[in-house]
Design an enzyme around this catalytic site. Structure first.
Site, PDB file in Angstrom:
ATOM      1  N   ASP A 106      14.540 -27.382  -3.633  1.00  0.00           N
ATOM      2  CA  ASP A 106      14.159 -27.750  -3.906  1.00  0.00           C
ATOM      3  C   ASP A 106      14.463 -29.786  -3.249  1.00  0.00           C
ATOM      4  O   ASP A 106      14.169 -29.467  -1.838  1.00  0.00           O
ATOM      5  CB  ASP A 106      14.749 -28.723  -5.620  1.00  0.00           C
ATOM      6  CG  ASP A 106      13.092 -29.852  -6.049  1.00  0.00           C
ATOM      7  OD1 ASP A 106      12.220 -29.591  -5.233  1.00  0.00           O
ATOM      8  OD2 ASP A 106      13.240 -30.492  -6.965  1.00  0.00           O
ATOM      9  N   THR A 110      21.861 -28.755  -4.319  1.00  0.00           N
ATOM     10  CA  THR A 110      22.602 -27.947  -4.918  1.00  0.00           C
ATOM     11  C   THR A 110      23.644 -27.092  -3.875  1.00  0.00           C
ATOM     12  O   THR A 110      24.371 -26.850  -3.982  1.00  0.00           O
ATOM     13  CB  THR A 110      21.832 -27.670  -5.733  1.00  0.00           C
ATOM     14  OG1 THR A 110      20.970 -28.214  -7.315  1.00  0.00           O
ATOM     15  CG2 THR A 110      22.321 -26.723  -6.676  1.00  0.00           C
TER      16      THR A 110
HETATM   17  P1  IMP Z   1      18.148 -28.791  -5.335  1.00  0.00           P
HETATM   18  O1  IMP Z   1      19.336 -29.320  -6.376  1.00  0.00           O
HETATM   19  O2  IMP Z   1      16.686 -30.444  -5.865  1.00  0.00           O
HETATM   20  O3  IMP Z   1      17.146 -28.621  -4.294  1.00  0.00           O
HETATM   21  O4  IMP Z   1      17.361 -28.210  -6.637  1.00  0.00           O
HETATM   22  C1  IMP Z   1      18.002 -27.354  -7.569  1.00  0.00           C
HETATM   23  C2  IMP Z   1      17.653 -26.157  -8.583  1.00  0.00           C
HETATM   24  O5  IMP Z   1      16.982 -27.715  -9.483  1.00  0.00           O
HETATM   25  C3  IMP Z   1      17.554 -25.114  -9.059  1.00  0.00           C
HETATM   26  O6  IMP Z   1      18.298 -24.354  -9.006  1.00  0.00           O
HETATM   27  C4  IMP Z   1      16.708 -25.433 -10.250  1.00  0.00           C
HETATM   28  O7  IMP Z   1      17.768 -25.281 -11.604  1.00  0.00           O
HETATM   29  C5  IMP Z   1      16.342 -26.692 -11.156  1.00  0.00           C
HETATM   30  N1  IMP Z   1      14.872 -26.531 -10.143  1.00  0.00           N
HETATM   31  C6  IMP Z   1      14.194 -27.400  -9.557  1.00  0.00           C
HETATM   32  N2  IMP Z   1      13.031 -27.446  -8.844  1.00  0.00           N
HETATM   33  C7  IMP Z   1      13.010 -26.591 -10.347  1.00  0.00           C
HETATM   34  C8  IMP Z   1      11.506 -26.257 -10.612  1.00  0.00           C
HETATM   35  O8  IMP Z   1       9.743 -26.631 -10.085  1.00  0.00           O
HETATM   36  N3  IMP Z   1      11.939 -25.354 -11.871  1.00  0.00           N
HETATM   37  C9  IMP Z   1      12.818 -25.096 -12.479  1.00  0.00           C
HETATM   38  N4  IMP Z   1      13.638 -25.712 -11.826  1.00  0.00           N
HETATM   39  C10 IMP Z   1      13.983 -26.366 -10.745  1.00  0.00           C
END
Ligand code: IMP
Ligand code: MG
Length: 186
Positions: A106, A110
């Protein structure tokens, strides 16, 4: 008991599409790693557990699996930008061929954090496989080698992905009704 299927607004990616795409990814990975005896699939918990189990079972080559737990959003639908390791790998990865298996990228925080943390442990190689990608929400650039689907900027559930720890067991990717998030502060 609550009917989680009644909370679904619509199905974004159905089971057939998911399984077909994961088979393609498994084939691609097997071809890319055919000269390597070693392959470690690193599942990012909790969201990655279903894609890991399907991807692993679609591969015919030998491989190991290991698990790493990272912090989630709790009851929010947006990342805080801060990442925490809740559970570390069982074994060292120095000199090993490691493929990270994630549910979704997203903002990218992470995977960016995980990638930097794992690279410091000197693996022979480190690549990323993610089932879903929300390109419009990226805040940090992360090199993703294997990607299932680009999706629009919608919060999705199912196939490992949760909202407030529920809906992971839906066998497809779905968008939930707005009433599910109604209690969240804007
Ligand atoms: P990032 O660090 O923003 O890239 O988010 C990564 C983590 O957020 C993923 O591993 C998911 O666990 C959670 N996440 C991001 N988008 C979604 C979504 O649309 N639904 C559920 N979990 C999400
Ligand atoms: Mg996740």
């Amino acid at each position: 008991m609550r009917d989680i299927y009644a909370d679904i607004d619509y199905v974004l990616i159905d089971e057939d599409k998911l399984q077909t795409r994961i088979q393609e990814l498994a084939d691609e990975i097997e071809a890319d790693y055919q000269d390597k005896d070693d392959l470690l699939l690193l599942c990012v918990l909790k969201g990655g557990y279903i894609v890991l189990s399907d991807l692993s079972r679609k591969m015919k080559r030998p491989h190991e699996v290991d698990f790493m737990g990272v912090s989630s959003y709790g009851k929010e639908t947006k990342t805080s930008g801060e990442v925490q390791i809740l559970m570390d790998l069982k074994s060292p990865i120095a000199g090993r061929h490691v493929l990270i298996v994630e549910d979704i990228i997203d903002s990218g925080h992470t995977l960016n954090y995980l990638r930097r943390t794992l690279l410091a442990r000197n693996p022979a190689s480190l690549e990323i496989c993610t089932l879903l990608n929300k390109p419009s929400r990226r805040e940090v650039d992360v090199p993703v080698k294997y990607l299932g689907f680009d999706i629009p900027d919608e919060f999705v559930c199912g196939y490992g992905l949760d909202f407030d720890e529920i809906y992971r067991n839906l066998p497809f990717i779905a968008v939930m009704k707005p009433t599910v998030f109604a209690h969240l502060k804007k």
